[in-house]
Motif scaffolding. Structure first.
Motif, PDB file in Angstrom:
ATOM      1  N   PHE A   1      49.496  69.624  92.263  1.00 56.35           N
ATOM      2  CA  PHE A   1      48.614  69.843  91.057  1.00 56.35           C
ATOM      3  C   PHE A   1      47.194  69.059  90.963  1.00 56.35           C
ATOM      4  CE2 PHE A   1      47.353  69.237  86.569  1.00 56.35           C
ATOM      5  CZ  PHE A   1      47.214  70.591  86.112  1.00 56.35           C
ATOM      6  N   ASP A   2      46.330  70.054  91.050  1.00 57.94           N
ATOM      7  CA  ASP A   2      44.992  69.345  91.045  1.00 57.94           C
ATOM      8  C   ASP A   2      44.754  68.938  89.281  1.00 57.94           C
ATOM      9  OD1 ASP A   2      42.201  69.046  90.804  1.00 57.94           O
ATOM     10  OD2 ASP A   2      41.594  71.122  91.104  1.00 57.94           O
ATOM     11  N   GLU A   3      44.272  67.785  89.416  1.00 57.36           N
ATOM     12  CA  GLU A   3      44.525  66.847  88.101  1.00 57.36           C
ATOM     13  C   GLU A   3      43.037  67.210  87.363  1.00 57.36           C
ATOM     14  OE1 GLU A   3      44.790  65.200  90.851  1.00 57.36           O
ATOM     15  OE2 GLU A   3      43.090  63.496  90.770  1.00 57.36           O
ATOM     16  N   SER A   4      42.279  67.877  88.042  1.00 54.55           N
ATOM     17  CA  SER A   4      40.877  68.018  87.543  1.00 54.55           C
ATOM     18  C   SER A   4      41.096  69.521  86.567  1.00 54.55           C
ATOM     19  CB  SER A   4      39.626  68.450  88.672  1.00 54.55           C
ATOM     20  OG  SER A   4      40.157  69.534  89.372  1.00 54.55           O
ATOM     21  N   ARG A   5      42.155  70.432  86.760  1.00 55.53           N
ATOM     22  CA  ARG A   5      42.386  71.277  86.119  1.00 55.53           C
ATOM     23  C   ARG A   5      43.239  71.082  85.009  1.00 55.53           C
ATOM     24  NH1 ARG A   5      46.200  74.638  89.510  1.00 55.53           N
ATOM     25  NH2 ARG A   5      46.391  75.762  87.829  1.00 55.53           N
ATOM     26  N   PRO A   6      43.253  71.624  83.843  1.00 54.07           N
ATOM     27  CA  PRO A   6      44.031  71.433  82.412  1.00 54.07           C
ATOM     28  C   PRO A   6      45.391  71.405  82.893  1.00 54.07           C
ATOM     29  CG  PRO A   6      42.813  73.424  82.232  1.00 54.07           C
ATOM     30  CD  PRO A   6      42.477  72.961  83.696  1.00 54.07           C
ATOM     31  N   PHE A   7      46.136  70.428  82.189  1.00 50.19           N
ATOM     32  CA  PHE A   7      47.592  70.458  82.261  1.00 50.19           C
ATOM     33  C   PHE A   7      48.440  71.358  81.377  1.00 50.19           C
ATOM     34  CE2 PHE A   7      51.792  68.723  80.933  1.00 50.19           C
ATOM     35  CZ  PHE A   7      52.434  68.587  82.132  1.00 50.19           C
ATOM     36  N   ARG A   8      48.047  71.600  80.220  1.00 44.15           N
ATOM     37  CA  ARG A   8      48.545  72.412  79.309  1.00 44.15           C
ATOM     38  C   ARG A   8      49.042  73.762  79.521  1.00 44.15           C
ATOM     39  NH1 ARG A   8      47.260  72.130  73.029  1.00 44.15           N
ATOM     40  NH2 ARG A   8      45.377  73.653  73.808  1.00 44.15           N
ATOM     41  N   PRO A   9      47.934  74.488  80.063  1.00 48.90           N
ATOM     42  CA  PRO A   9      48.114  76.028  80.443  1.00 48.90           C
ATOM     43  C   PRO A   9      49.191  75.985  81.714  1.00 48.90           C
ATOM     44  CG  PRO A   9      45.908  75.624  80.597  1.00 48.90           C
ATOM     45  CD  PRO A   9      46.579  74.322  79.951  1.00 48.90           C
ATOM     46  N   TRP A  10      49.053  75.161  82.488  1.00 48.31           N
ATOM     47  CA  TRP A  10      49.795  75.335  83.808  1.00 48.31           C
ATOM     48  C   TRP A  10      51.273  74.967  83.476  1.00 48.31           C
ATOM     49  CZ3 TRP A  10      52.222  70.751  86.499  1.00 48.31           C
ATOM     50  CH2 TRP A  10      52.584  71.092  87.626  1.00 48.31           C
ATOM     51  N   PHE A  11      51.498  73.717  82.494  1.00 48.61           N
ATOM     52  CA  PHE A  11      52.953  73.685  82.141  1.00 48.61           C
ATOM     53  C   PHE A  11      53.523  74.844  81.410  1.00 48.61           C
ATOM     54  CE2 PHE A  11      55.416  72.140  78.565  1.00 48.61           C
ATOM     55  CZ  PHE A  11      56.492  71.804  79.450  1.00 48.61           C
ATOM     56  N   PHE A  12      52.587  75.252  80.491  1.00 49.97           N
ATOM     57  CA  PHE A  12      53.251  76.344  79.674  1.00 49.97           C
ATOM     58  C   PHE A  12      53.554  77.844  80.476  1.00 49.97           C
ATOM     59  CE2 PHE A  12      52.063  73.924  76.050  1.00 49.97           C
ATOM     60  CZ  PHE A  12      53.136  74.373  75.305  1.00 49.97           C
ATOM     61  N   THR A  13      52.702  77.826  81.698  1.00 47.61           N
ATOM     62  CA  THR A  13      53.051  79.112  82.411  1.00 47.61           C
ATOM     63  C   THR A  13      54.463  78.929  83.099  1.00 47.61           C
ATOM     64  OG1 THR A  13      50.683  79.532  83.176  1.00 47.61           O
ATOM     65  CG2 THR A  13      52.143  80.293  84.744  1.00 47.61           C
ATOM     66  N   ILE A  14      54.711  77.437  83.368  1.00 47.14           N
ATOM     67  CA  ILE A  14      56.040  77.131  84.339  1.00 47.14           C
ATOM     68  C   ILE A  14      57.039  77.408  83.247  1.00 47.14           C
ATOM     69  CG2 ILE A  14      57.487  75.167  85.104  1.00 47.14           C
ATOM     70  CD1 ILE A  14      55.081  73.945  86.118  1.00 47.14           C
ATOM     71  N   LEU A  15      56.935  76.719  81.749  1.00 49.05           N
ATOM     72  CA  LEU A  15      58.115  77.077  81.020  1.00 49.05           C
ATOM     73  C   LEU A  15      58.119  78.559  80.668  1.00 49.05           C
ATOM     74  CD1 LEU A  15      59.654  76.000  78.585  1.00 49.05           C
ATOM     75  CD2 LEU A  15      57.510  75.843  77.220  1.00 49.05           C
ATOM     76  N   ARG A  16      56.894  79.494  80.513  1.00 51.98           N
ATOM     77  CA  ARG A  16      57.331  80.983  80.202  1.00 51.98           C
ATOM     78  C   ARG A  16      58.142  81.665  81.191  1.00 51.98           C
ATOM     79  NH1 ARG A  16      51.904  80.624  78.716  1.00 51.98           N
ATOM     80  NH2 ARG A  16      51.430  81.890  80.653  1.00 51.98           N
ATOM     81  N   ASN A  17      57.658  81.204  82.448  1.00 56.63           N
ATOM     82  CA  ASN A  17      58.446  81.958  83.662  1.00 56.63           C
ATOM     83  C   ASN A  17      59.901  81.618  83.604  1.00 56.63           C
ATOM     84  OD1 ASN A  17      56.156  83.052  84.506  1.00 56.63           O
ATOM     85  ND2 ASN A  17      55.657  81.478  85.961  1.00 56.63           N
ATOM     86  N   LEU A  18      60.135  80.386  83.241  1.00 55.24           N
ATOM     87  CA  LEU A  18      61.593  79.842  83.347  1.00 55.24           C
ATOM     88  C   LEU A  18      62.077  80.727  82.003  1.00 55.24           C
ATOM     89  CD1 LEU A  18      61.547  76.072  83.774  1.00 55.24           C
ATOM     90  CD2 LEU A  18      62.727  77.615  85.151  1.00 55.24           C
ATOM     91  N   GLY A  19      61.518  80.732  80.854  1.00 56.67           N
ATOM     92  CA  GLY A  19      61.956  81.487  79.795  1.00 56.67           C
ATOM     93  C   GLY A  19      62.423  82.920  80.124  1.00 56.67           C
ATOM     94  N   ARG A  20      61.576  83.404  80.752  1.00 53.28           N
ATOM     95  CA  ARG A  20      61.482  84.977  81.226  1.00 53.28           C
ATOM     96  C   ARG A  20      62.644  85.118  81.902  1.00 53.28           C
ATOM     97  NH1 ARG A  20      55.723  85.069  81.824  1.00 53.28           N
ATOM     98  NH2 ARG A  20      54.953  85.627  79.931  1.00 53.28           N
ATOM     99  N   ASN A  21      62.787  84.177  82.858  1.00 50.21           N
ATOM    100  CA  ASN A  21      64.198  84.269  83.806  1.00 50.21           C
ATOM    101  C   ASN A  21      65.385  84.400  83.040  1.00 50.21           C
ATOM    102  OD1 ASN A  21      62.352  84.660  85.844  1.00 50.21           O
ATOM    103  ND2 ASN A  21      62.314  82.582  86.528  1.00 50.21           N
ATOM    104  N   ALA A  22      65.321  83.077  82.197  1.00 56.50           N
ATOM    105  CA  ALA A  22      66.477  83.004  81.452  1.00 56.50           C
ATOM    106  C   ALA A  22      66.956  84.153  80.421  1.00 56.50           C
ATOM    107  CB  ALA A  22      66.221  81.736  80.609  1.00 56.50           C
TER     108      ALA A  22
END
Lengths: 118, 190
Positions: free
Chosen positions: B66-87
């Protein structure tokens, strides 16, 4: 009219209890221990090198410049190796083609066919 | 280490070195909104907690790339949403959730409480009928109290789209309550 407005009928379904959030956070962090350990180990071997990376980079650049400035290596007997020999593959046919007598140029061949007259 | 005033980027750098305290700070910072979003995909709070835990672990595993110069929050929520959709796909349905858990039941007067119960029931049924995104925007903004801009980032929508979803959800819920209103007015006229 009945309200579908802010706060009158609704409240968060998320727990208010601070301890709940602490416990959940602790559960997530504790169960992440193997991943954290893996990151720590990966860090362990390259971190000392990373500390010296500017010096290593400068050294590598200086070495590359020195090699370029020093030029091609010289043969022990004092005869300089030709550029063609340096770039040719190390096998006899290729050596012969690259370092053999140069082929006649096309004008010389034309002159021979016409008896040497223009 | 005082992690409260530390930026996400710094916490990311420390966490990828295996610093548990930094990772814990990231978890505590985003735990509440993460659970709110996860609950939109999971049928229960337990399921939502598991989703959140999985998302944080996946993010932690992926931190080295992960490129730490990018914002963490949208990246994390993308992971969460993808997991949620799969579930949710695995569950073969979107969670309608026990909406009544989020509705107050603090009326002291029995008649008033009965009226509120009726309203809650209608709202619950109304919410169940809403499209998933309208329901999520309404819940996160109106029930969980998150800011519209924050919800937009959590759900990867524009702020304007969140406003539209909320507006439509409210209109639908208003319709669901209209029958109740009409009945009350008729009773008052009698």
């Amino acid at each position: 009219m009945n309200n579908v407005n802010e706060g009158s009928q609704f409240e968060s379904r998320l727990p208010d209890d601070g301890r709940y959030w602490d416990d959940l956070a602790a559960r997530i962090v504790d169960s992440a221990e193997p991943i954290l350990r893996q990151h720590g180990q990966r860090q362990a071997w390259w971190h000392p090198l990373a500390k010296w990376s500017p010096a290593i980079g400068i050294g590598a650049a200086a070495a590359a410049i020195l090699i370029l400035v020093a030029g091609p290596p010289k043969v022990a007997g004092g005869n300089q190796v030709s550029f063609e020999q340096l770039i040719s593959p190390q096998e006899p046919v290729a050596q012969a083609v690259v370092s053999g007598a140069p082929a006649s140029d096309i004008s010389a061949m034309l002159l021979v066919e016409s008896g040497g007259e223009r | 280490m005082h992690v409260d005033n530390v930026s996400d980027g710094e916490l990311v750098v420390w966490a990828r070195r295996g610093d548990g305290e930094a990772f814990g700070a990231l978890v505590r910072r985003y735990l509440r909104p993460a659970l709110a979003v996860a609950w939109e995909f999971a049928p229960s709070r337990d399921g939502a907690e598991d989703l959140v835990q999985d998302a944080f672990h996946r993010a932690l595993r992926a931190l080295p790339s992960f490129d730490e110069s990018r914002p963490f929050r949208p990246w994390f929520f993308t992971i969460l949403r993808n997991l949620g959709r799969n579930a949710a796909e695995r569950e073969a349905r979107w969670s309608t959730g026990p909406v009544s858990e989020g509705l107050r039941a603090d009326g002291a007067d029995p008649e008033e409480e009965a009226h509120r119960a009726d309203v809650r029931d209608r709202i619950r049924r109304g919410l169940d009928l809403l499209p998933p995104m309208q329901r999520a925007c309404f819940r996160l903004c109106d029930m969980e109290g998150f800011d519209g801009v924050e919800v937009a980032e959590m759900l990867d929508l524009s702020a304007a789209t969140v406003r539209v979803h909320r507006h439509r959800a409210r209109a639908a819920l208003r319709d669901a309550l209209r029958d109740l209103n009409d009945t009350e007015e008729e009773e008052e006229e009698k």
